[in-house]
Design a protein around this motif. Structure first.
Motif, PDB file in Angstrom:
ATOM      1  N   ARG A 103       3.508  14.737   3.923  1.00 13.21           N
ATOM      2  CA  ARG A 103       2.701  13.888   4.783  1.00 13.21           C
ATOM      3  C   ARG A 103       1.771  13.022   3.935  1.00 13.21           C
ATOM      4  O   ARG A 103       1.223  13.493   2.935  1.00 13.21           O
ATOM      5  CB  ARG A 103       1.870  14.775   5.703  1.00 13.21           C
ATOM      6  N   ILE A 104       1.621  11.750   4.310  1.00 11.99           N
ATOM      7  CA  ILE A 104       0.756  10.842   3.552  1.00 11.99           C
ATOM      8  C   ILE A 104      -0.691  11.127   3.915  1.00 11.99           C
ATOM      9  O   ILE A 104      -1.088  11.002   5.072  1.00 11.99           O
ATOM     10  CB  ILE A 104       1.110   9.375   3.833  1.00 11.99           C
ATOM     11  N   GLN A 105      -1.495  11.507   2.917  1.00 11.30           N
ATOM     12  CA  GLN A 105      -2.904  11.807   3.133  1.00 11.30           C
ATOM     13  C   GLN A 105      -3.785  11.030   2.169  1.00 11.30           C
ATOM     14  O   GLN A 105      -4.804  11.528   1.704  1.00 11.30           O
ATOM     15  CB  GLN A 105      -3.132  13.310   2.983  1.00 11.30           C
ATOM     16  N   SER A 106      -3.407   9.808   1.897  1.00 14.78           N
ATOM     17  CA  SER A 106      -4.152   8.964   0.977  1.00 14.78           C
ATOM     18  C   SER A 106      -5.289   8.264   1.711  1.00 14.78           C
ATOM     19  O   SER A 106      -5.070   7.611   2.735  1.00 14.78           O
ATOM     20  CB  SER A 106      -3.212   7.930   0.362  1.00 14.78           C
TER      21      SER A 106
ATOM     22  N   SER B  88       0.831  -1.202   0.000  1.00 10.62           N
ATOM     23  CA  SER B  88       0.000   0.000   0.000  1.00 10.62           C
ATOM     24  C   SER B  88       0.871   1.261   0.000  1.00 10.62           C
ATOM     25  O   SER B  88       0.563   2.243  -0.680  1.00 10.62           O
ATOM     26  CB  SER B  88      -0.934  -0.014   1.209  1.00 10.62           C
ATOM     27  N   TYR B  89       1.975   1.224   0.748  1.00 14.99           N
ATOM     28  CA  TYR B  89       2.914   2.358   0.774  1.00 14.99           C
ATOM     29  C   TYR B  89       3.533   2.556  -0.616  1.00 14.99           C
ATOM     30  O   TYR B  89       3.693   3.680  -1.079  1.00 14.99           O
ATOM     31  CB  TYR B  89       3.996   2.112   1.819  1.00 14.99           C
ATOM     32  N   THR B  90       3.851   1.464  -1.288  1.00 11.45           N
ATOM     33  CA  THR B  90       4.394   1.542  -2.645  1.00 11.45           C
ATOM     34  C   THR B  90       3.397   2.193  -3.586  1.00 11.45           C
ATOM     35  O   THR B  90       3.774   3.008  -4.441  1.00 11.45           O
ATOM     36  CB  THR B  90       4.780   0.141  -3.150  1.00 11.45           C
ATOM     37  N   ASP B  91       2.122   1.860  -3.429  1.00 15.82           N
ATOM     38  CA  ASP B  91       1.081   2.494  -4.250  1.00 15.82           C
ATOM     39  C   ASP B  91       1.041   4.004  -4.017  1.00 15.82           C
ATOM     40  O   ASP B  91       0.856   4.779  -4.956  1.00 15.82           O
ATOM     41  CB  ASP B  91      -0.287   1.882  -3.962  1.00 15.82           C
TER      42      ASP B  91
ATOM     43  N   CYS C 269       4.021   5.611  -5.763  1.00 16.49           N
ATOM     44  CA  CYS C 269       3.918   5.575  -7.231  1.00 16.49           C
ATOM     45  C   CYS C 269       2.861   6.528  -7.770  1.00 16.49           C
ATOM     46  O   CYS C 269       2.751   6.700  -8.982  1.00 16.49           O
ATOM     47  CB  CYS C 269       3.621   4.149  -7.697  1.00 16.49           C
ATOM     48  N   ASN C 270       2.095   7.138  -6.897  1.00 11.47           N
ATOM     49  CA  ASN C 270       1.081   8.100  -7.323  1.00 11.47           C
ATOM     50  C   ASN C 270       1.785   9.341  -7.878  1.00 11.47           C
ATOM     51  O   ASN C 270       2.591   9.960  -7.192  1.00 11.47           O
ATOM     52  CB  ASN C 270       0.204   8.479  -6.127  1.00 11.47           C
TER      53      ASN C 270
END
Length: 109
Positions: free
Chosen positions: A91-94, A76-79, A82-83
């Motif tokens: 900061r990750i806000q997915s 999931s982190y790789t996805d 790759c965005n």
């Protein structure tokens, strides 16, 4: 049992922290930041003196039977990385990453 998930940038700061139960959220944030300080101290000691490389090994950070859970987190982190709209270091806000972490924590708890 996973109660806190943190994703750390290579510059040693958190990109994402999520914890369950939320009433202990401050405690888990403190533990993550304290762990980052320990890693930072070990790395900075390398520059001051020639220290044995084996001292940087922190030990096994998760039981081997939990490998599938961490593989799911890594995928999931790789996805997220790759965005094309994600800037590395932000900061990750997915929502997809957040829902995957939430489902992972609910399954374990």
């Amino acid at each position: 049992m996973a109660v806190c998930v943190a994703v750390i940038a290579k510059e040693n700061y958190p990109l994402y922290i999520r914890s369950i139960p939320t009433e202990n959220e401050l405690k888990f944030h403190y533990m993550v930041h304290t762990s980052l300080d320990v890693v930072d101290e070990k790395i900075s000691a390398m520059g001051k003196a020639l220290v044995d490389q084996r001292e940087l090994y922190l030990g096994l950070l998760y039981p081997t039977e939990d490998y599938k859970m961490f593989r799911k987190l890594h995928n999931s982190y790789t996805d997220v990385m790759c965005n094309p709209f994600y800037n590395p270091g932000d900061r990750i806000q997915s929502r997809a990453f957040d829902s995957m972490v939430t489902s992972m924590m609910i399954q374990v708890c």
